[in-house]
Motif scaffolding. Sequence first.
Motif, PDB file in Angstrom:
ATOM      1  N   MET A 365       0.880  -1.332   0.134  1.00  6.66           N
ATOM      2  CA  MET A 365      -0.065  -0.028   0.140  1.00  6.66           C
ATOM      3  C   MET A 365       0.709   1.299   0.011  1.00  6.66           C
ATOM      4  O   MET A 365       0.506   2.351  -0.417  1.00  6.66           O
ATOM      5  N   VAL A 366       2.057   1.279   0.523  1.00  2.00           N
ATOM      6  CA  VAL A 366       3.116   2.612   0.987  1.00  2.00           C
ATOM      7  C   VAL A 366       3.435   2.975  -0.814  1.00  2.00           C
ATOM      8  O   VAL A 366       4.129   2.263  -1.375  1.00  2.00           O
ATOM      9  N   THR A 367       3.162   3.945  -0.973  1.00  2.00           N
ATOM     10  CA  THR A 367       3.331   4.709  -2.421  1.00  2.00           C
ATOM     11  C   THR A 367       4.270   5.904  -2.040  1.00  2.00           C
ATOM     12  O   THR A 367       5.073   6.482  -3.032  1.00  2.00           O
ATOM     13  N   THR A 368       4.291   6.470  -0.844  1.00  2.00           N
ATOM     14  CA  THR A 368       4.936   7.861  -0.329  1.00  2.00           C
ATOM     15  C   THR A 368       5.947   7.478   0.567  1.00  2.00           C
ATOM     16  O   THR A 368       5.277   6.925   1.685  1.00  2.00           O
ATOM     17  N   VAL A 369       7.033   7.751   0.572  1.00  3.20           N
ATOM     18  CA  VAL A 369       8.063   7.673   1.755  1.00  3.20           C
ATOM     19  C   VAL A 369       8.513   9.060   2.148  1.00  3.20           C
ATOM     20  O   VAL A 369       8.990   9.674   1.215  1.00  3.20           O
ATOM     21  N   SER A 370       8.377   9.559   3.312  1.00  6.42           N
ATOM     22  CA  SER A 370       8.529  10.662   3.785  1.00  6.42           C
ATOM     23  C   SER A 370       9.800  10.755   4.930  1.00  6.42           C
ATOM     24  O   SER A 370       9.635  10.109   5.611  1.00  6.42           O
ATOM     25  N   PHE A 371      10.928  11.240   4.581  1.00  6.85           N
ATOM     26  CA  PHE A 371      12.189  11.489   5.431  1.00  6.85           C
ATOM     27  C   PHE A 371      12.119  12.858   6.005  1.00  6.85           C
ATOM     28  O   PHE A 371      12.126  13.971   5.482  1.00  6.85           O
TER      29      PHE A 371
END
Length: 611
Positions: A365-371
């Motif tokens: 489900m994860v399409t966006t990764v924020s650091f």
Amino acid sequence: MPSFPILQRSSEEKILYSDRLTLERQKLTVCPIIDGEEHLRLLNFQHNFITRIQNISNLQRLIFLDLYDNQIEEISGLSTLRSLRVLLLGKNRIKKISNLENLKSLDVLDLHGNQITKIENVNHLCDLRVLNLARNLLSHVDNLNGLDSLTELNLRHNQITFVRDVDNLPCLQRLFLSFNNISTFESVCCLADSTSLSDITFDGNPIAQESWYKHTILQNMMQLRQLDMKRITEEERRMASVVAKKEEEKKRESHKQSLLKEKKRLIINNVARKWDLQQHRITNIATNQDGKDSDSQDHCQNDGSTISAFPEETGSLDSGLTSALQGLSVTDTHLVEVDGDTLSLYGSGALECLDRNWSVQTAGMVTTVSFTFIEFDEIVQVLPKLKIKFPNSLHLKFKETNLVMLQQFNALAELRRVDQLTVDPQGNPVVNFTLWKYYVLFRLSHFNMQKINGTEVTQNDMIMAERLFGILAHVASSELPQYHLISILGDARKKQFRYLLETKGKKPGIVNEENNDSKRLVGESTNRATLNYTTRDFYNEKLEEIKEKKKFCKMYIEDLVKEATEINMKNEALQKLWPQMFIELVRDAVMEIRNKNSYMKLCLQQITDQK
């Protein structure tokens, strides 16, 4: 002195209505003098224009007094009427409840339709059963203590926003609160503690428009028989109980979410503080180092005060939430959160989450990764894991990650795919470079990126990126040795690169057009691959190694220079001495061979001695 009319009744009227007197609609402006009527028990002054209560102090047996619809502005003239049980003062101009101290036997008090703003001076009316304060200017209900016999309280058509003290009325059965400004159950929650209340109305209030209104009232006031003048059925009570349980579950869940939200805020605050401390420390170290290099006597002053300039974020929390938060741990220095299709990582410790056993469904489900608050060099080290753990991640976000140079974007090339890239200006100075977006498009052109910082990428952007940085990549790949170039490329492109080298010497006609296109495309990808990124730690290690080599080379060169200098000095000395030495050599040789026989004997003798 004003003149008052004197009331006189015929003997027949006195016999017929011995204990009552009705003077309604007589256009009276004052109360008339009533003599010889001390036996009166009921007096009616309805629908007149009386402005003041007077001339009735002698009617001490009076039980019922009706002054409805007059122009009275103040309650007065009643102190001697100790037997009065019913006082009707509705539809007058009274602004304050007063002068009722001696009416302790009062059973009914009607003050509706006046201008009263506050309930007061009624606490002594312990026998009062009915109190009507409808159509006044009341904004709240309180100060009802002492009305122990009150069974009915009418407060319709006021401006009431909250109710208090009603639970202290032990006999109250009917409460009418229709057409007020009550909007929440909390503002009337004291009603839930009343054990005697059986009939209540809230119609015409904002609260009555809420979907939870009826269920909440019935659940909290189980003793009610009627609500808004309608009898309550057992089915309604059962449904109210079911809905109330669901509402309670929602409330607990909401409270839980509030706690989690506040804990998240505190953790992020801690992560931000740690990040700021780290950045200040790095800045101070760099400043101190620069100071030492420039002037050994100029030291940078640094103490704890430079680190304490981080204000606490203050949230507006209710007391219950605040007390609940006291048990939360706020010492965490990282946070991992999955919200829908977004994985948010705060603090360098959050990178360890990539080693977890994520479920296939969650990871997919994860399409966006924020650091956030993570050094980019640390992020680079986990990019291979990110590619494996979250294969559908298409959007990367960077905030407070120390992106300071274009070269760092090269590290993103090893990912599987990137459709969108968001680089927040906060904590990422690289966005101050005018051409940073074009460099990203050029270096990551194989991803065919769709958006950068929320802006659509156009074909013109791609062309401009190629114009600006195409030559740079060509120069970089041309200047590298072949062995170094192959080591930079991934295994998937090594064969392609060898193919380029093999076909390089062939005649143009041998290679068909399709292979030429393949060669062109592979060549562009190869050129970009030479633009790689070395992390700071690895660069520092190499830098130390380079420093050692520099030091060795410097010493070696110094030794060579020293030796060459000595040789040159000897050569110059020889050049100066050589003419004289040559003359002496020639002279000695001439003198030795002047007597040939003696010279030969001497030579033979030397040879014999050597043997």
